[in-house]
Scaffold this active site. Structure first.
Site, PDB file in Angstrom:
ATOM      1  N   ILE A  30       0.742  -1.054  -0.029  1.00 15.72           N
ATOM      2  CA  ILE A  30      -0.171   0.083  -0.025  1.00 15.72           C
ATOM      3  C   ILE A  30       0.824   1.166  -0.042  1.00 15.72           C
ATOM      4  O   ILE A  30       0.607   2.258  -0.710  1.00 15.72           O
ATOM      5  CB  ILE A  30      -1.036   0.080   1.201  1.00 15.72           C
ATOM      6  CG1 ILE A  30      -1.903  -1.248   1.282  1.00 15.72           C
ATOM      7  CG2 ILE A  30      -1.616   1.166   1.126  1.00 15.72           C
ATOM      8  CD1 ILE A  30      -2.752  -1.471   2.289  1.00 15.72           C
ATOM      9  N   ALA A 123       1.602  -3.064  15.084  1.00 18.40           N
ATOM     10  CA  ALA A 123       1.853  -1.798  14.441  1.00 18.40           C
ATOM     11  C   ALA A 123       0.661  -0.857  14.596  1.00 18.40           C
ATOM     12  O   ALA A 123       0.797   0.325  14.919  1.00 18.40           O
ATOM     13  CB  ALA A 123       2.687  -1.671  13.423  1.00 18.40           C
ATOM     14  N   CYS A 175      -3.996 -31.364  22.448  1.00 19.19           N
ATOM     15  CA  CYS A 175      -4.051 -32.847  22.343  1.00 19.19           C
ATOM     16  C   CYS A 175      -4.109 -33.085  20.788  1.00 19.19           C
ATOM     17  O   CYS A 175      -3.835 -34.156  20.449  1.00 19.19           O
ATOM     18  CB  CYS A 175      -4.678 -33.641  23.258  1.00 19.19           C
ATOM     19  SG  CYS A 175      -6.140 -32.712  23.873  1.00 19.19           S
TER      20      CYS A 175
END
Lengths: 612, 340
Positions: A30, A123, A175
């Site tokens: 971005i 962040a 488990c």
């Protein structure tokens, strides 16, 4: 540079764009697109921060970088490239982490606007708090594959990034991982844990050996011998995996025998587990099965071709060899990294061998990397659209039109109104938010007789509540300082238990993070009934908690179904920016025209919303 | 089919190399190896190297198509440099396609990028035959119609689009387009209490229409008269601007702002009158926002358009049919199916 010429943007806006001081956090997918849009639009005073360096897999979308730049600082190369679009812009690049104390409230106060172009939740949380503290508007954004989202955060006016709880990371019962895997991901998680046990930082929650305290198995009288071996933690008393490997010099054949034969034989002896399950088939390194059912993928790239079990063994042996060498050479624990060949080979081989043993479909190295590395696919087009929207929302803020700002979603397909880009009204702040409300408060359930001060600091305040350097004071007459952010001041407290400081059920702790200018009252709820392996639970605001408890009590009364899932949970991914990738058609996307408070509802209803 | 096309078809069936796998890793994880193979066989024409053209080019070169030809006869102006980041600001006065070639090439050395400084009006049918996808921008309406028809008769995917200030559109004509679509289905599995969700791939076909048909619908017909209220004003704004470009051979010019606004409003009134649409369907202030090309709007239109090309070439996912509009005033990115 659209501001240079009259006629494109109006006069007032031209001036405010030109004089605005912008902080861009992140120079990745971005960030690169955003920086381009900013300098072209005429923003000329920009600071850019990113701690990362350029990798080959960035180049399909982070278009300010080229192959020659691999290994260099993202922010510095992004600055150089963007300046060529508008040489008059003034861009300051920091190759650094935004969470460092250097970037405190005074640093944030310099800016007219902050734009997040981040890829992880920690962040984002931090920048959210810094902007709240500095009173600077924040434009927040995120993308995942074809989907994207932009929103605006302004203290007191809109929701902050932390007003709504984010969906928890997917976890698996201990488990399932240790005893009864049934899906490829269970084997991959086990293999990553195994890596840490053998080469990385040993985490007791990541045990890979058979769990004799499996609730399905416990209670079987015939297994008394097994139980006698188990200690009160449920684990079988024996040498640690690391210790065992060290005493055998990490011999690949012996390791293989222990992990994939002895331990599996042990699991087989827990016969209750296999009453309704396919039994695992132990493997011996010198009697590996023939390549059955594995198709050669001529057309596929190397990483997508499936491995036979004997190939897995060869890769396993080679990876163990070189990882052991690295471990001895560095003298420090190794850190698992999806981009490190040996680490990735090791996990792929181990996960697939284990999958074979349990009759679970095997996965290619390519697919294992996606799952183990929590890779969120990313493309240029989505980032470009989102970065365009960030600038458009920012322009509204600069025009003083905060009321017109929207949360905008980029969908994969048009919604019922044929909208591909869907604006929704911004939601008002949550008055009970544990970050942006006037008096932030939260409840944490833990066992004061087992929880250390270190756990409180590292696991609860830092890892879970995202503080950077907390100071903690007990709310009592003495004002006892439990944790100090000054180095060395409270170190002797670290290994003490909370009860040693007279912390009991109902005690309040005053937690303060100077850097974030953030104070949180933490209410201790003492409990001895935490599930095995769970150290604490963050429960939210006291009032909300009360409501939730009442509802839960009702529900419990309605359905008293025994839940023997049991035991400890394992976190799949170490990254916490897990994004919903489900791009199913949105069910009912309510938009501004139809409902006064739509965005909030949307989050709850739509499966494909990205929680940025 | 030309010789070149044959060669490319062969190449698209070749194996993806390990270098390509590393470079395209994050997108192969999204759209798969087959889509990537199809992409790397695709030859693209970007006609009109403006801000939106630059965005489309960037996205496709990064994605790893076979080749991109940048076609534009105009010279780079100062206004262009506010949105076309492929052309260096110091190349003002030079041919915009030539000036944009180098930066487009640097984005991905595996893609062939070629600049062509000739005028699209002089191009014959033969020229277009060497492409799998044609994207046209900054072009007169009659040219759009002509090129669209050429593409139709040669089975070439056709897209048009432009950004005027803060308003943008995309149009696509993929003829009868067959694609693979993902459908999620709940399936009953024996032994499991709850139905399991499975993703199935189904083959679908979507039929498109040429741009003439999409622009010349009868708004007095019952079907479209009913739809008028819901139709985005951007559709009509686009037509006004197409008309403006056809009349003046240029887009609205910030230096002639006042005169151009008057002209735009005149065109609007005449157009809406001709279509028997009330003038208030398009508010007059639209004319204020259509100068130059605003970079963020180019990013949005160029992103959506490139993604449509990627989807169409890889024959994956339902295409947007057949218009996409975005303007900053509404802030909505809307898909309209008109004339289909």
């Amino acid at each position: 540079m659209a501001t240079h010429v009259t006629g494109i943007l109006d006069e007032n806006l031209r001036n405010s764009v030109k004089s605005a001081k912008i902080l861009v956090v992140g120079a990745g997918g971005i960030g690169c697109e955003l920086l381009k849009n900013l300098v072209l639009t005429g923003f000329e005073d920009i600071e850019l921060i990113d701690l990362d360096t350029i990798d080959i897999s960035n180049l399909n979308r982070q278009f300010l970088f080229q192959k020659v730049h691999v290994g260099r600082s993202k922010s510095e190369v992004a600055r150089e490239s963007a300046l060529r679009f508008n040489p008059q812009a003034n861009i300051v690049a920091y190759h650094d982490s935004i969470t460092k104390p250097t970037y405190g409230v005074p640093f944030f106060k310099k800016f007219t606007l902050v734009m997040n172009a981040l890829d992880n939740r920690a962040a984002r949380n931090h920048v959210n708090r810094m902007c709240l503290a500095a009173g600077v508007p924040l434009v927040e954004s995120g993308t995942a594959g074809y989907l994207g989202q932009v929103t605006v955060i302004k203290k007191g006016v809109t929701e902050c990034y932390e007003c709504q709880p984010k969906p928890a990371q997917k976890t698996f019962p201990g488990c399932t991982i240790r005893n009864t895997p049934s899906e490829p991901i269970h084997c991959i998680v086990w293999a990553k844990h195994l890596f840490n046990q053998l080469f990385g930082e040993v985490d007791p929650d990541e045990d890979v050996s058979p769990d004799a305290a499996d609730p399905e198995q416990v209670g079987d009288a015939g297994q008394a011998a097994l139980e006698a071996e188990a200690n009160d933690e449920g684990n079988v008393n024996r040498v640690s995996t690391r210790g065992w490997a060290t005493s055998h010099n990490y011999d690949a054949k012996k390791l293989f025998g222990k992990l994939f034969y002895d331990d599996i034989m042990y699991l087989l002896s827990m016969d209750k587990l296999w009453e309704k399950r396919r039994k695992p088939t132990p493997l011996q390194w010198d009697k590996l099965p023939d390549a059955d059912g594995v198709v050669e993928g001529e057309e596929l790239i190397q990483d997508q071709r499936p491995w036979t079990i004997s190939q897995c063994y060869d890769v396993f042996a080679a990876a163990v060899g070189s990882l052991y060498k690295k471990l001895q050479g560095s003298g420090e624990d190794l850190v698992w990294d999806k981009d490190d060949k040996d680490s990735m080979d090791f996990v792929t081989a181990c996960a697939n061998i284990r999958a074979h043993i349990f009759g679970i479909p095997q996965k290619s190295r390519f697919d294992v990397k996606s799952m183990a590395g929590n890779i969120i696919p990313a493309i240029a087009t989505t980032n470009a659209v989102i970065a365009g929207l960030i600038v458009l929302e920012s322009i509204k803020i600069l025009q003083g039109r905060l009321n017109d700002c929207k949360t905008v979603y980029l969908n994969r397909r048009p919604n019922f109104k044929n909208w591909l880009l869907v604006p929704c009204v911004l939601v008002k702040p949550n008055p009970k938010c544990y970050v942006c409300s006037e008096k932030p408060e939260i409840c944490v359930r833990l066992n004061v007789e087992k929880t250390t001060v270190r756990t409180l600091e590292e696991r609860i305040l830092k890892a879970s509540l995202n503080m950077v350097a907390p100071d903690v004071e007990i709310v009592n007459n003495r004002g006892t300082i439990l944790i100090s952010s000054e180095e060395g001041e409270t170190e002797e407290n670290n290994d003490k238990l909370l009860k040693d400081f007279d912390i009991i059920d109902g005690t309040q702790l005053n937690c303060d993070d100077f850097l974030q200018n953030y104070t949180l009252t933490l209410n201790i709820i003492h409990s001895e009934k935490l599930e095995e392996g769970v150290e604490f639970e963050v429960l939210g605001n006291p009032e909300e908690l009360k409501k939730a408890q009442e509802e839960q009590a009702k529900k419990d009364a309605e359905s008293a179904v025994a839940n023997n899932e049991g035991a400890s949970v394992s976190t799949v991914m170490e990254n916490d920016d897990l994004v919903c990738l489900d791009d199913e058609e949105p069910k009912k996307r309510k938009v501004e025209e139809e409902s006064p408070q739509p965005a909030k509802k949307m989050r709850a209803e739509s499966p494909d919303i990205i929680m940025i | 089919m030309s010789h070149l096309k044959m060669r490319v078809m062969d190449k698209s069936s070749e194996k993806i190399t390990e270098d390509e796998a590393a470079l395209y890793d994050r997108q192969i994880r999204l759209w798969g190896l087959d889509a990537q193979k199809r992409l790397r066989g695709a030859r693209i024409l970007v006609a009109g190297v403006c801000g939106m053209g630059a965005e489309v080019t960037k996205n496709l070169v990064l994605a790893g198509v076979k080749s991109v030809v940048l076609l534009d006869h105009r010279d780079l102006t100062q206004n262009d440099t506010f949105s076309n980041f492929l052309a260096p600001p110091d190349a003002i006065g030079q041919n915009v396609a030539m000036a944009s070639e180098e930066r487009a090439q640097v984005l991905n050395p595996m893609v062939d990028v070629v600049a062509d400084p000739s005028n699209i009006e002089e191009k014959t049918e033969e020229f277009f035959k060497d492409f799998d996808v044609v994207f046209v921008s900054r072009c007169k309406r009659e040219q759009l119609v002509k090129i669209n028809n050429i593409c139709r008769s040669n089975k070439i995917l056709f897209l048009a689009g432009d950004v005027f200030g803060q308003v943008g559109y995309m149009f696509s004509d993929f003829m009868d387009h067959s694609y693979a679509d993902e459908v999620k289905e709940k399936v009953e599995v024996p032994g499991q209490d709850q139905p399991v969700e499975e993703t199935k791939i189904v083959r679908r076909v979507e039929s498109f229409v040429p741009i003439t048909q999409a622009l010349e619908v009868d708004w007095t017909s019952p079907e479209y008269n009913k739809r008028l209220k819901r139709t985005s004003p951007s559709y009509f704004i686009m037509q006004v601007l197409m008309e403006f470009v056809s009349l003046y051979g240029r887009t609205p010019d910030p230096t002639k702002r006042d005169a151009d606004i008057v002209e735009l409003l005149t065109i609007k009134n005449a157009l809406l009158d001709k279509l028997s649409i009330p003038p208030e369907k398009v508010k007059n202030d639209f004319a204020e926002f259509v100068f130059g090309q605003l970079s963020p709007v180019c990013a949005i239109l160029g992103g959506v358009t490139a993604q449509e090309i990627i989807k169409a070439v890889s024959q994956k996912d339902a295409p947007l049919k057949n218009f996409f509009f975005f303007n900053t005033v509404e802030g909505v990115g809307i898909v309209e199916s008109i004339g289909v």
